[in-house]
Design a protein around this motif. Sequence first.
Motif, mmCIF file in Angstrom:
data_model
loop_
_atom_site.group_PDB
_atom_site.id
_atom_site.type_symbol
_atom_site.label_atom_id
_atom_site.label_comp_id
_atom_site.label_asym_id
_atom_site.label_seq_id
_atom_site.Cartn_x
_atom_site.Cartn_y
_atom_site.Cartn_z
ATOM 1 N N LEU A 15 45.530 26.863 28.728
ATOM 2 C CA LEU A 15 46.548 26.171 29.512
ATOM 3 C C LEU A 15 47.153 25.069 28.656
ATOM 4 C CD1 LEU A 15 44.798 25.856 33.001
ATOM 5 C CD2 LEU A 15 46.891 27.112 32.497
ATOM 6 N N THR B 139 51.334 23.132 27.426
ATOM 7 C CA THR B 139 52.782 23.041 27.675
ATOM 8 C C THR B 139 53.597 23.259 26.409
ATOM 9 O OG1 THR B 139 52.717 20.627 27.374
ATOM 10 C CG2 THR B 139 52.478 21.470 29.635
ATOM 11 N N GLU C 205 56.290 27.356 30.141
ATOM 12 C CA GLU C 205 55.396 26.497 30.914
ATOM 13 C C GLU C 205 55.023 27.154 32.239
ATOM 14 O OE1 GLU C 205 55.386 21.978 32.845
ATOM 15 O OE2 GLU C 205 56.901 22.558 31.348
ATOM 16 N N ALA D 93 51.170 28.429 33.152
ATOM 17 C CA ALA D 93 50.537 27.817 34.322
ATOM 18 C C ALA D 93 49.885 28.840 35.244
ATOM 19 C CB ALA D 93 51.569 27.001 35.099
#
Length: 302
Positions: free
Chosen positions: A84, A86, A210, A214
């Motif tokens: 996980l 960004t 992103e 997610a």
Amino acid sequence: MTSRIAIVGGGGGVGASLAFNLLTAPAPYDVALVDGRSGMARSHEMDLQQVVAQGATGSVEIVELAAIADADVAVISAAVPLTLNTSRMVYLRDNAAVVAEVVEALPDGWPGVIVMVTNPVDPLCTWLHHSRGLDCRRLVGYTANDSLRLRTAIGDQLGVRSSEVDAWVLGEHGDRFVPLLHRVRVGGETRALDQAQRDAVTQFVRRWYERHVALDSGRSSTWTTGHGLARMVAALTADDGELWPASIVLEGEYGVRGAALTVPATLARGGVRELHEWDLTDEQRAAMSAAGAAVREAASTL
């Protein structure tokens, strides 16, 4: 002539998707999967043998890493496990170690083409060019998904099929992407987007990564990338030449030197036949310059 394509990372979703797309392509390919520690590549190879049995004209086999020296095109999709995050930059150092091991298996003077899929693709291509002296015309990064995502968003905004849209993203395969919204065409005709539409499609591309990460699915864009890579490999093993968005180390084009960014290029047998420098707005050229600086800085940390 049957081209030999080595897939390093053949046990992953992207590598397996690429292998399947190559085996079902019109042209025959000898597909060589490099098996990692997990044994997944061997599992895919056992499965793909029955694709061959259904009429695929090529072949598939498991090889050791050293055997990629026999390939016409070496596709590097091997990478550390997904997390996980960004930004693709979180993988830079660990994936550089993976890529370095692959490149060390190629002998001096190897005449083939490397297609980089491992992320972050732009700094890794930049670093390989500078540290290993690889020819920037035989080292291309796969970044077509950015343009495909832009076309998807434009199709939604205009109410047309995305396959009818021609729109390009240049720059970094990341936050510093440069959408060419002044060059949008639908069915061959120029189409203008209003400001709200421009904002919407830009935000779609910006947030795609992103939003997908997610989901914590443990997978990347395997189907899109595998299909796109097979098309790119077809271009790189043909004589005709085909226009592609690809990450290539620039040597002054677009005012950028010494950094790999996505640009339009004609790909053909042996690599980049021609790099095209399209007219950009002042804002877009500034964005390309900023992207180049960021990529150079990231590559310099390796």
